[in-house]
Write a protein that holds these residues in place. Structure first.
Motif, PDB file in Angstrom:
ATOM      1  N   VAL A 134       0.658  -0.840  -0.181  1.00 23.93           N
ATOM      2  CA  VAL A 134       0.018  -0.436   0.120  1.00 23.93           C
ATOM      3  C   VAL A 134       0.925   1.200   0.118  1.00 23.93           C
ATOM      4  O   VAL A 134       0.867   2.053  -1.108  1.00 23.93           O
ATOM      5  CB  VAL A 134      -1.068  -0.357   1.032  1.00 23.93           C
ATOM      6  N   ALA A 144      -1.276   4.311   3.425  1.00 20.31           N
ATOM      7  CA  ALA A 144      -0.775   3.690   4.802  1.00 20.31           C
ATOM      8  C   ALA A 144      -0.437   4.308   6.017  1.00 20.31           C
ATOM      9  O   ALA A 144      -0.621   3.129   6.864  1.00 20.31           O
ATOM     10  CB  ALA A 144       0.291   3.177   3.804  1.00 20.31           C
ATOM     11  N   ALA A 164      -7.188   0.113   0.163  1.00 19.85           N
ATOM     12  CA  ALA A 164      -5.869   0.190  -0.230  1.00 19.85           C
ATOM     13  C   ALA A 164      -5.954  -1.077  -0.278  1.00 19.85           C
ATOM     14  O   ALA A 164      -4.835  -1.735  -1.211  1.00 19.85           O
ATOM     15  CB  ALA A 164      -5.558  -0.544   1.867  1.00 19.85           C
TER      16      ALA A 164
END
Lengths: 766, 346
Positions: free
Chosen positions: B279, B287, B339
């Motif tokens: 991510v 992230a 994500a």
């Protein structure tokens, strides 16, 4: 005690933060606000004990760049600093909680407008979200479009709109929660002050945010209600009715249909994915989950509109809808009984259709069909996967093809000009696949099973999601024109180049008839393309479904014609350049037959070369007109036609200046290249529609442009068959040459024998 | 006096320790194989505890049997041994569940291949509570009687039996000799302990085998996070119910539900660490935000723990905490979905 805890937690938050950036600062600010909220709600408010978190809140303003955000934050923070008692502090903390989300959204927009992608992402990631937030499209828009200047305003609109939906949804959820507390007699004055102030602030969208989202008006501030159930219920109703309605009438119509369709699909997916409480096909199960969440998200988006247009129904049945969806979500999560899921979905559909007057019948202008089409594709792929799992390979492939043709015309055509790599990757995921794994067609041909099969379909669905996300960002008229221009250029250039070269090759009065025939064919193709365009728009909408098959048929005809032309070029080359004398010796009848075939071939090459591309172009243009409007598409179309016309003229002029023999060599090379390209792309089409198997060459990556322009694709069939074309051309050339040499030798022998044979003498007989 | 003076510092220390320890436990996981290693390690500990539990249950039953099932006589004669065995069973239970299962529940409850273990061990309800998520547990006692679909093993059978929360499976007893029998003062029925221990150990054996055979993927971890992160709100309700509701449920006596919440969110956090690099490569801000989200939940739970241990929390504060807990997870779920969109490859 609590005061010390407050200090400790704030200090720890600061110590643990490490490198402070937007995310750190926002998290600290949020933590400080949460602590202050607990302090106020617990009636422990004390300005001295609140000093550390208040200081953290003050520091946050140093992160702010947008003047509007800074002014908003400073004003509301000052109110909190002057709060004297717990209820007052609760109201001020709540207001600041709501304001924080507006400030974050303003900063996100400011960062985006200044072209700072990373800062945009940081501010966006800091914003609070409701559980069913639809956030993937915005994320992917930032991911794919990045800082593209021509799309900046559209992306800003998308980002602004998603925050309006998020915060509107959060406001509603928190208002529901407050009402529940009031019903349970647990809504203390501090809690009411805290929540109501926050909710009010959440719905007070700053003008810059509304303007970026292109939403008119500004909700009026509503006073914080008393802590009674009735007061809160009334306040909640007023507040919800003021939430901005972001949907147009067409959007509402489309979203309403979509939610009913989703509810129809959920049981299908679940039934295929879950047996006896166990997940048997994870992909199908995940689709059931995803469709349920999507339905919930759509209802959230529809709610502000329904409050205005279906207020009574919403009041009476809104709770039933929410409860039904909650039941559905819980049952799916616990892998419960399919009968419950079936019944819940049926009940919800009936509720939507009977009480909310939703009809599945398509209405409106039919624009913005991407989401619906994507759903249709998902459904087809899901059925295809089910069929494959059941070993019904033919049915699986038919469904794959149907999904692909829908994707090709409605989605790929739109994605291609914006992101060719994504379009190609998505297309390949339906066919041969990529380094990540086989495409669906390849997997079906290999009779793949289990996880391999699931992953193959999952990759296609992922590419589909990415494509839809990309297309959610609206197109500016300039982009529409550029798109139309690109389509015409891509589809038309090849055809025009070959025709121009051929026409140049057919110079001289002796070829006037052939030139006329090529021209006739080309003009006929343009006329038929125009007719196809009109028919596709009016009468035969379903034509697109057969697009690939028709294209395959046209392509194979084009290949046959090209083989004839290739043969003709070599004969011409040999006859003209090597032994013109042979022309005199042609058998008259045979020549006439040859001329008839030649005329047909010339006419056919003109027609098929143009129509092969014209047919696809008309279908692509249909999609573009739907999405971007007629005028902008037309401008692009004519610009594209002008450029390819110019290219054709340039090639023709250049060809006319070349020596005839040299031109024939060039034409021959061009025709052979085009033949190989046609063969490659025809193989691809055959594989697409399932008339030919596909055996991908693993590890071989061929650039996208080679597929587009040279018809080279990484499958054994795609590489070997065009090579066979070359072999045919080489063989034909050798054969013609051998035949010519033989005839030449025979001719020379005949001349020689005539020279050597004694002249006939005068008749001596009497 | 001394305690009162030191209490703030003890609490500060607890909070700091909790925050400090949260990181190294997670830091070892860098990919999905790390998640599997963590799962196998934890379930191995659970498995050992489950076999110890079987031994303790047998030893306990042997004492009761020696007195022909007369619990009072047995307790009078073997108080020390019985107390020790009950204590052992309680500790073994905690190792299996509170310090074992709950720290991997995010994985077991969320990964499709394991979810039936979650239903049968920890989350499944009795059939009387509805048709959904009913635990498929039928215990046949040695007298032939059955405990048929009365809920999952940990939450509905073992814990309430060991801590006196379920009248059907306990023998009320004056354990402290004060002449009175307090509401939960009791001994567990030996036959229930035997059947439950046998069943739970077999299930954990199977879970261990499945965990070892698991081929984890990013998609597994992401789907598990999406499924399990929102459960924090449900756990919060349980916490309110077990600690503050006027009518107590009879469950969650072993350790506070806050510990369970920390465990489940911790395991979700561990799964996130496995996908974080992918991510972060595409969207560092997202992230970091998700990481901070999980850390924020842990910090939040630690604060609740401190407040709980401190003693007095008002209902209004509980409601506000519940709302804050929900806000934490509400934000995390769509972020994990984002994500997912970034991580899944074509």
């Amino acid at each position: 005690m609590r005061a010390k805890l407050l200090i400790v937690s704030t200090l720890l938050a600061c110590v643990c933060a490490g490198r402070a950036d937007v995310l750190d600062e926002t998290a600290d600010t949020q933590t400080a606000l949460d602590d202050l909220a607990l302090s106020a709600v617990g009636k422990h408010w004390n300005i001295q004990t609140a000093a550390p978190p208040l200081s953290a809140l003050g520091q946050f303003s140093s992160q702010l760049q947008s003047p509007e955000a800074k002014a908003l934050w400073t004003k509301d923070l000052a109110e909190l600093n002057s709060a004297g008692d717990s209820p007052g502090a609760a109201a001020a903390v709540g207001k600041l909680e709501g304001t924080l989300q507006q400030v974050l959204a303003l900063e996100m927009l400011a960062a985006w407008q200044s072209g700072n992608l990373e800062a945009t992402r940081e501010w966006r990631a800091s914003i609070k979200l409701p559980k069913h937030a639809s956030a993937v499209e915005g994320l992917l828009a930032l991911q794919r479009i990045g800082g593209a200047a021509d799309q900046r305003a559209e992306v800003a609109r998308m980002l602004a709109r998603e925050t309006l939906v998020w915060q509107g949804s959060r406001a509603r959820e928190r208002a529901d929660d407050l009402l529940r507390l009031a019903k349970a007699d647990r809504a203390t004055p501090e809690l009411v002050a805290l929540r109501a102030s926050e909710i009010n602030a959440l719905t007070q969208f700053p003008p810059a945010l509304l303007s970026a989202a292109k939403v008119p008006g500004q909700p009026a501030a509503i006073p914080v209600p008393a802590d009674t159930e009735e007061a809160i219920a009334q306040w909640k109703l007023t507040l919800e009715s003021q939430l901005p309605d972001l949907l147009t009438a067409d959007d509402v119509d489309r979203q309403e249909r979509l939610v009913v369709k989703l509810l129809r699909l959920v049981p299908m997916e679940y039934r295929a994915g879950v047996r006896d409480g166990q997940i048997v096909v994870p992909l199908e199960y995940r689709e059931a989950v995803s469709f349920t969440v999507q339905a919930e998200q759509i209802l959230v988006e529809l709610r502000p509109n329904w409050l205005k247009t279906k207020g009574e129904a919403l009041k009476k049945y809104g709770a039933d809808l929410e409860n039904g969806l909650a039941t559905l979500e819980e049952t799916i999560a616990s892998k419960g009984d399919i009968l419950i899921i079936d019944k819940t979905c049926k009940d919800l559909s009936a509720l939507l259709q009977d009480r909310f007057g939703i009809s599945l019948r398509k209405a409106g202008k039919g624009s913005d069909v991407v989401q619906e089409t994507a759903l249709e594709i998902r459904s087809l792929l899901s059925q295809s996967l089910q069929a494959a799992h059941a070993g019904n390979w033919r049915q699986a492939n038919d469904l794959r093809l149907e999904a692909y043709t829908t994707f090709d015309l409605e989605i790929e055509a739109r994605v291609l000009p914006r992101d060719p790599d994504l379009a190609t990757r998505a297309e390949r995921s339906f066919l041969d696949g990529s380094a990540a794994g086989p495409g669906i067609k390849a997997a079906l041909d290999q009779r793949a099973k289990g996880e391999v099969l699931d992953n193959t379909y999952a990759r296609t669905l992922k590419a589909l999601d990415e494509s839809v996300a990309l297309l959610r960002v609206g197109l500016s008229p300039t982009t529409v024109s550029i798109t139309a221009f690109t389509i015409v250029l891509r589809e038309g250039l090849e055809a025009v180049v070959i025709l121009a070269a051929l026409l140049a090759g057919l110079r001289g009065p002796e070829n006037a008839a052939s030139r006329r025939q090529v021209g006739l064919g080309a003009w006929a193709a343009i006329a038929v393309s125009a007719i196809t365009f009109i028919l596709a728009r009016t009468v035969i909408q379903s034509l697109s479904r057969y697009g690939e098959t028709l294209e395959a048929v046209i392509s194979i005809l084009a290949v046959i014609i090209l083989l004839i032309v290739t043969n003709w070029v070599f004969h011409k080359f040999y006859w003209t350049g090597w032994n013109a004398r042979l022309r005199e010796l042609k058998d008259k009848a045979a020549t006439q037959r040859g001329q008839q075939w030649e005329s047909l071939a010339m006419c056919g090459v003109g027609f098929l070369t143009i129509y092969r591309e014209g047919f696809e172009t008309t279908l692509f243009m249909q999609s573009l007109i739907l999405e971007g409007g007629f005028t902008a598409s037309l401008i692009g179309l004519f610009a594209g036609l002008a450029v390819i016309g110019l290219a054709g003229w340039a090639i023709f002029t250049w060809g006319m200046k070349l020596p005839y023999r040299k031109l024939l060599v060039w034409t021959g090379v061009l025709v052979v290249t085009i033949l190989a390209t046609f063969l490659g792309s025809t193989v691809r089409l055959f594989q697409t529609i399932g008339w030919m198997p596909i055996h991908p060459i693993r590890g071989l990556e061929i650039p996208t442009w080679m597929g587009t322009w040279l018809g080279i694709y990484p499958s054994w069939e795609g590489l070997v068959i065009p090579l066979l074309g070359f072999a045919y051309v080489g063989g034909a050339w050798l054969f013609v040459r051998w035949q010519g040499l033989r005839k030449q030798a025979a001719f020379e022998a005949m001349v020689q024998s005539r020279r050597e044979s004694p002249r006939p003498t005068a008749n001596t007989g009497a | 006096m001394l305690f009162t003076t030191l209490r703030p510092f003890v609490l500060i220390l607890c909070l700091a320790v909790a925050l400090g320890f949260a990181v190294p436990a997670h830091a070892a996981v860098k990919n999905v194989d790390g998640v599997k290693a963590y799962l196998v390690k934890t379930v191995t500990k659970m498995d050992k505890a489950s076999h110890d539990f079987v031994k303790s249950a047998k030893a306990y039953a042997a004492i009761i049997d020696a007195y022909q099932g007369d619990y009072a006589k047995a307790y009078a004669a073997k108080k020390k041994e019985i107390d020790a065995l009950v204590k052992d069973m309680q500790e073994e239970y905690k190792t299996m569940d509170s310090y074992g299962y709950e720290t991997v529940e995010g994985i077991i409850g969320g990964v499709d291949a394991f979810t039936h273990y979650d239903r049968d061990l920890d989350a499944g309800v009795p059939k009387t509570e509805g048709a959904e998520n009913v635990a498929e547990i039928t215990l046949t006692l040695r007298d032939g009687k059955k405990i048929d679909q009365q809920g999952c093993l940990f939450t509905y059978i073992i814990e309430p039996t060991l801590w006196g929360g379920e009248k059907r499976w306990i023998v009320p007893m004056d354990l402290n000799g004060d002449g009175k029998i307090a509401p939960r003062e009791s001994l567990p029925k030996a036959e229930v302990m035997l059947a439950a221990a046998d069943d739970v150990s077999k299930r954990i054996d199977a879970l261990l085998a499945d965990a070892k055979a698991w081929k984890p993927t990013d998609a597994d971890c992401i789907a598990a996070m999406i499924a399990m992160t929102p459960t924090l709100s449900d756990y919060f309700e349980d916490w309110k119910e077990s600690r503050y509701s006027a009518k107590q449920s009879g469950r969650f006596f072993a350790v506070s539900r806050v510990s369970d919440m920390r465990g489940i969110m911790g395991s979700c956090g561990i799964m996130y660490l496995a996908v974080d690099p992918s991510v972060a490569e595409k969207d560092p801000a997202l992230a970091k935000s998700i990481q901070k989200g999980f850390e924020g939940i842990n910090t939040f739970l630690d604060k609740i723990d401190v407040r709980e241990k401190d003693g007095s929390v008002t209902l209004a504060e509980i409601d506000e905490m519940a709302a804050q807990a929900k806000e934490h997870t509400d934000k995390l779920v769509p972020q994990i979905e984002q994500a997912k969109a970034l991580v899944e490859k074509n």
